[in-house]
Design an enzyme around this catalytic site. Sequence first.
Site, PDB file in Angstrom:
ATOM      1  N   GLN A  52       0.839  -1.195   0.000  1.00  0.00           N
ATOM      2  CA  GLN A  52       0.000   0.000   0.000  1.00  0.00           C
ATOM      3  C   GLN A  52       0.877   1.250   0.000  1.00  0.00           C
ATOM      4  O   GLN A  52       0.375   2.360  -0.091  1.00  0.00           O
ATOM      5  CB  GLN A  52      -0.884   0.037   1.265  1.00  0.00           C
ATOM      6  CG  GLN A  52      -1.915  -1.062   1.333  1.00  0.00           C
ATOM      7  CD  GLN A  52      -2.620  -1.106   2.680  1.00  0.00           C
ATOM      8  OE1 GLN A  52      -2.622  -2.139   3.332  1.00  0.00           O
ATOM      9  NE2 GLN A  52      -3.218   0.003   3.122  1.00  0.00           N
ATOM     10  N   PHE A  77      -5.794  -4.124   3.422  1.00  0.00           N
ATOM     11  CA  PHE A  77      -6.517  -3.923   4.681  1.00  0.00           C
ATOM     12  C   PHE A  77      -5.652  -3.308   5.778  1.00  0.00           C
ATOM     13  O   PHE A  77      -5.935  -3.478   6.962  1.00  0.00           O
ATOM     14  CB  PHE A  77      -7.149  -5.238   5.161  1.00  0.00           C
ATOM     15  CG  PHE A  77      -8.008  -5.910   4.133  1.00  0.00           C
ATOM     16  CD1 PHE A  77      -9.178  -5.305   3.685  1.00  0.00           C
ATOM     17  CD2 PHE A  77      -7.640  -7.128   3.569  1.00  0.00           C
ATOM     18  CE1 PHE A  77      -9.973  -5.906   2.713  1.00  0.00           C
ATOM     19  CE2 PHE A  77      -8.430  -7.729   2.587  1.00  0.00           C
ATOM     20  CZ  PHE A  77      -9.595  -7.121   2.168  1.00  0.00           C
ATOM     21  N   ARG A  88      -5.451   6.960  17.480  1.00  0.00           N
ATOM     22  CA  ARG A  88      -6.752   6.964  16.793  1.00  0.00           C
ATOM     23  C   ARG A  88      -7.839   6.336  17.672  1.00  0.00           C
ATOM     24  O   ARG A  88      -9.000   6.741  17.636  1.00  0.00           O
ATOM     25  CB  ARG A  88      -6.683   6.291  15.422  1.00  0.00           C
ATOM     26  CG  ARG A  88      -7.870   6.646  14.523  1.00  0.00           C
ATOM     27  CD  ARG A  88      -7.722   6.116  13.109  1.00  0.00           C
ATOM     28  NE  ARG A  88      -7.225   7.104  12.174  1.00  0.00           N
ATOM     29  CZ  ARG A  88      -7.979   7.986  11.493  1.00  0.00           C
ATOM     30  NH1 ARG A  88      -9.296   7.992  11.641  1.00  0.00           N
ATOM     31  NH2 ARG A  88      -7.440   8.841  10.669  1.00  0.00           N
ATOM     32  N   ARG A 122      -7.596  -1.845   8.857  1.00  0.00           N
ATOM     33  CA  ARG A 122      -8.862  -1.149   8.557  1.00  0.00           C
ATOM     34  C   ARG A 122      -9.505  -0.514   9.794  1.00  0.00           C
ATOM     35  O   ARG A 122     -10.081  -1.223  10.630  1.00  0.00           O
ATOM     36  CB  ARG A 122      -9.819  -2.144   7.906  1.00  0.00           C
ATOM     37  CG  ARG A 122     -10.868  -1.498   7.003  1.00  0.00           C
ATOM     38  CD  ARG A 122     -11.590  -2.576   6.237  1.00  0.00           C
ATOM     39  NE  ARG A 122     -12.385  -2.019   5.150  1.00  0.00           N
ATOM     40  CZ  ARG A 122     -12.975  -2.740   4.213  1.00  0.00           C
ATOM     41  NH1 ARG A 122     -12.884  -4.048   4.239  1.00  0.00           N
ATOM     42  NH2 ARG A 122     -13.667  -2.165   3.269  1.00  0.00           N
ATOM     43  N   THR A 177      -3.651  11.640  10.883  1.00  0.00           N
ATOM     44  CA  THR A 177      -3.433  12.605  11.959  1.00  0.00           C
ATOM     45  C   THR A 177      -2.021  13.184  11.908  1.00  0.00           C
ATOM     46  O   THR A 177      -1.783  14.234  12.470  1.00  0.00           O
ATOM     47  CB  THR A 177      -3.752  11.985  13.327  1.00  0.00           C
ATOM     48  OG1 THR A 177      -3.156  10.695  13.397  1.00  0.00           O
ATOM     49  CG2 THR A 177      -5.246  11.852  13.499  1.00  0.00           C
ATOM     50  N   ALA A 220      -5.880   5.302   5.648  1.00  0.00           N
ATOM     51  CA  ALA A 220      -6.740   6.276   6.307  1.00  0.00           C
ATOM     52  C   ALA A 220      -7.965   6.606   5.450  1.00  0.00           C
ATOM     53  O   ALA A 220      -8.571   7.664   5.613  1.00  0.00           O
ATOM     54  CB  ALA A 220      -5.963   7.547   6.663  1.00  0.00           C
ATOM     55  N   GLU A 236     -12.745   2.525   5.352  1.00  0.00           N
ATOM     56  CA  GLU A 236     -12.689   1.968   6.707  1.00  0.00           C
ATOM     57  C   GLU A 236     -13.966   2.138   7.538  1.00  0.00           C
ATOM     58  O   GLU A 236     -14.328   1.227   8.284  1.00  0.00           O
ATOM     59  CB  GLU A 236     -11.530   2.603   7.495  1.00  0.00           C
ATOM     60  CG  GLU A 236     -10.162   2.286   6.949  1.00  0.00           C
ATOM     61  CD  GLU A 236      -9.118   3.233   7.542  1.00  0.00           C
ATOM     62  OE1 GLU A 236      -9.110   4.417   7.165  1.00  0.00           O
ATOM     63  OE2 GLU A 236      -8.340   2.788   8.387  1.00  0.00           O
TER      64      GLU A 236
HETATM   65  N1  MTE Z   1     -11.191  -2.942   0.212  1.00  0.00           N
HETATM   66  C1  MTE Z   1     -10.643  -4.012  -0.398  1.00  0.00           C
HETATM   67  N2  MTE Z   1     -11.364  -4.691  -1.293  1.00  0.00           N
HETATM   68  N3  MTE Z   1      -9.379  -4.433  -0.108  1.00  0.00           N
HETATM   69  C2  MTE Z   1      -8.606  -3.781   0.836  1.00  0.00           C
HETATM   70  O1  MTE Z   1      -7.471  -4.159   1.096  1.00  0.00           O
HETATM   71  N4  MTE Z   1      -8.489  -1.921   2.463  1.00  0.00           N
HETATM   72  C3  MTE Z   1      -9.247  -1.003   3.328  1.00  0.00           C
HETATM   73  C4  MTE Z   1     -10.288  -0.248   2.516  1.00  0.00           C
HETATM   74  N5  MTE Z   1     -11.045  -1.154   1.697  1.00  0.00           N
HETATM   75  C5  MTE Z   1      -9.175  -2.634   1.497  1.00  0.00           C
HETATM   76  C6  MTE Z   1     -10.482  -2.244   1.123  1.00  0.00           C
HETATM   77  C7  MTE Z   1      -8.416  -0.039   4.031  1.00  0.00           C
HETATM   78  S1  MTE Z   1      -7.641  -0.520   5.441  1.00  0.00           S
HETATM   79  C8  MTE Z   1      -8.287   1.254   3.605  1.00  0.00           C
HETATM   80  S2  MTE Z   1      -7.415   2.399   4.487  1.00  0.00           S
HETATM   81  C9  MTE Z   1      -8.907   1.726   2.360  1.00  0.00           C
HETATM   82  O2  MTE Z   1      -9.607   0.683   1.677  1.00  0.00           O
HETATM   83  C10 MTE Z   1      -7.822   2.286   1.454  1.00  0.00           C
HETATM   84  O3  MTE Z   1      -8.279   2.671   0.217  1.00  0.00           O
HETATM   85  P1  MTE Z   1      -9.007   4.076  -0.066  1.00  0.00           P
HETATM   86  O4  MTE Z   1      -8.263   5.130   0.682  1.00  0.00           O
HETATM   87  O5  MTE Z   1      -8.884   4.218  -1.530  1.00  0.00           O
HETATM   88  O6  MTE Z   1     -10.410   3.911   0.402  1.00  0.00           O
HETATM   89  N1  HPA Z   2      -4.430   5.730   9.144  1.00  0.00           N
HETATM   90  C1  HPA Z   2      -3.841   4.769   8.450  1.00  0.00           C
HETATM   91  N2  HPA Z   2      -2.553   4.679   8.284  1.00  0.00           N
HETATM   92  C2  HPA Z   2      -1.792   5.600   8.868  1.00  0.00           C
HETATM   93  C3  HPA Z   2      -2.332   6.631   9.620  1.00  0.00           C
HETATM   94  C4  HPA Z   2      -3.744   6.702   9.765  1.00  0.00           C
HETATM   95  O1  HPA Z   2      -4.303   7.583  10.412  1.00  0.00           O
HETATM   96  N3  HPA Z   2      -1.321   7.381  10.076  1.00  0.00           N
HETATM   97  C5  HPA Z   2      -0.199   6.794   9.608  1.00  0.00           C
HETATM   98  N4  HPA Z   2      -0.481   5.734   8.870  1.00  0.00           N
HETATM   99 MO1  MOS Z   3      -6.025   1.309   6.132  1.00  0.00          MO
HETATM  100  S1  MOS Z   3      -5.766   0.487   8.016  1.00  0.00           S
HETATM  101  O1  MOS Z   3      -5.673   2.907   6.761  1.00  0.00           O
HETATM  102  O2  MOS Z   3      -4.617   0.781   5.406  1.00  0.00           O
END
Ligand code: MTE
Ligand code: HPA
Ligand code: MOS
Length: 761
Positions: free
Chosen positions: A202, A233, A315, A347, A447, A516, A718
């Site tokens: 990621q 995730f 958090r 997540r 944050t 995040a 999330e």
């Molecule tokens: N959805 C899928 N299908 N697979 C993933 O790994 N990760 C989650 C969420 N949804 C995830 C997911 C997490 S932990 C985060 S922070 C967000 O997707 C990240 O993507 P975004 O910022 O584009 O929503």
């Molecule tokens: N969310 C997810 N990942 C992170 C954050 C947060 O707030 N801060 C640093 N890494």
């Molecule tokens: Mo999601 S726990 O912020 O990768």
Amino acid sequence: MAETFATIGKSVAHDSAARHVSGEALYIDDMAVPEGTLHAYCVPSPKAHARIVSVDLSAVRAAPGVHAAISAADVPGRNDVGPIYKGEPFLAEGIVEYIGQPVVAIAATSIKAARAAAKLAKIVYEDLPAILTIEDALEKQAFVAKSYVMQHGDAPAALERAPHRLKGTFRNGAQDHFYLEGQIALAVPQEVGEMTVWSSTQHPTEVQKMVARALGRPANAVTCEIRRMGGGFGGKETQPAIIACIAAVLADKAGRAVKYRLDRDDDFMITGKRHDFLVRYEVGFDGEGRLLALDIEFAARAGHVADLSTSIVDRALFHTTNCYYVPHVRATGHACKTHTQSNTAFRGFGGPQGVLAAEHVIDRVAHAVGRDPLAVRKLNFFGPAPRDLTHYGQRVEDFVADRIVAELAGDVGYEARRRETDAFNAANPILKKGLALSPVMFGVSFTALQFNQAGALVHVYTDGSILLNHAGTEMGQGLHTKICQVVADEFAVPLESVRIAATNTSKVPNTSATAASAGSDLNGKAAQRAAQAIKARIAGFLAGQYRIGEHEVRFEAGHVIAGDARLSFREAVQLAYNGRIQLSATGFYRTPKIHFDRASAKGRPYYYFAYGAAYVETTIDTLTGEYSVDRAELLHDAGRSLNPAIDIGQIEGGFVQGMGWLTTEEIWFDATGRLRTHAPSTYKIPVARDLPRQFRTRLWEGGMNREESTHRSKAVGEPPLMLATAVFLALQDAARAAAPKALLDAPATPERVLMAIEAAK
Ligand code: MTE
Ligand code: HPA
Ligand code: MOS
């Protein structure tokens, strides 16, 4: 009527949906590898805590097929992948600190050869005492970083004054990410010490930085690329650096490409999980259940090193009142040092643990005053000033949880369902039903201020096709699809005209983790700005050509209208090229309005909040503790959704993943500190038959971001995971119907439900 190609707010399919299903979507393990690629395997620590007395790899190096075998001493640069704090080795150095920790890494012609050679490593250990539980760490004051307090008002004094008080202890369990694609890296040495790493990450920039550091080379010698992950995730925010550094150092030693791919058991044993927490609290309230003061202490199992634990505990502290106004709060957070895997982002990032604790407290308060929990929730919602103030000093300007909860309660007929459930429970001695309706409020932004930035790079080619690069990564959440929608919309071309490129550190540098939930907020804006820059150049050029004002040039339905001229997008682009106009641009975005001072624990850390609510019904069998989730109704605020189909997928997926965390998924260590739940045989994630029998998910129609986010959408990755809190609360409700004093910890496995009821009888 002309086709408009408008895609914002349309349920277009995930750009890889068909390829995911057909198997044509390429993951790193599917890539064609260079001739002579080697495979890596690591010798795991057999001990939770021990000194490494000696390491002898002579037999390993002489084993068939082995090209390189390394321990910490062989790392040319720094053996450190710490994202915040220093001293987090990817190969054990001097000591081992958890069972499974990589001690020696081997690259051989096959994974079989590498595994066979691993057995020949001669490593002598001297046992040291291990800390294996949160309680033990608290007692020894063993923390991976300084503890932290967020305070508002005077909680101890307000507790003294409160007419009613309650104390309690509450636990929540850890959770493995169980991404379908395990951790993997492919490191390919190039000329003059350059290294290209394909990493399932990621956070490609972090992999680039850590690999460069491990090799002792500058960042410009390392490139990291990722087209897609099979799930992240949060588990692929920092952990991939461990895998990538091992692969890269081995590749550097062997002078050959090295692939390091963890199988499921190794992934469980090596990488960190969601933090389990021990929560102790005292809450003060009045006779109606109005919260007056909260003194709450969160102790998280950080594992052997800090990783992101302090930010995660923070958090939890930020979310410890969820949707509720509490005038006096003291929230203390500890990141406990244990000799176990280093727990990491998952997540919600500590948010779920905070929200769950808040809802557990509210639930207990409601029972103490003899009121329905929903009534007590409503009573405590944030509201007009002064009830809009969080304990970290941010005013809640966009509160809609009250409206979402009211709408959902009306839809499901909450009051009637409560009466029917009570009647059922009165008539049935064995089966007991429970229900809950609970809200979620989740702060959106990193944050740590510096992470709230993103870049993009957009190329328009002379045939009118567009190539999009941006800082975000795709892990299944549909980010690439959404950003393609944004760019296609900006140019007013069909979605098919925009192709997404793999995320690559040489295209867009210095990126933040896709985390995040801020992926589409940050990258959507950056990509939009890159597109706008190119549009402005084309418009300026055509205005000059046709002797009109720039504002008379419009991009519409696959065309560019310049005064009286109507050109296809492709014609306009070709003309601009002939006129020597640059058709490539970068875009950059930083989130406005946010700030936070950690020393005083005050600020406006979140750009905005995402909201949702869930209604859940359960039935438990009080003879066995087994239960079913009979019904779940989710109502979630995605703002003005960029893509309702993708957002609904995120809400359903997040909810089910949260349900797994709170019900069947149990991380369990034996007395020596060995993780015994390290495969699907012993670790139970939800499957299709565990879904609620009646399951309905809707986007809240009132959804609208009052801040200027990407087309007024809201982050959705999330927040919905926390909707599963309602599953836990419904089980708690049913358990109370069996034994009024029964109190559940999470995960509420059937065993735990049964034991809680038996203990309370
Ligand atoms: N959805 C899928 N299908 N697979 C993933 O790994 N990760 C989650 C969420 N949804 C995830 C997911 C997490 S932990 C985060 S922070 C967000 O997707 C990240 O993507 P975004 O910022 O584009 O929503
Ligand atoms: N969310 C997810 N990942 C992170 C954050 C947060 O707030 N801060 C640093 N890494
Ligand atoms: Mo999601 S726990 O912020 O990768």
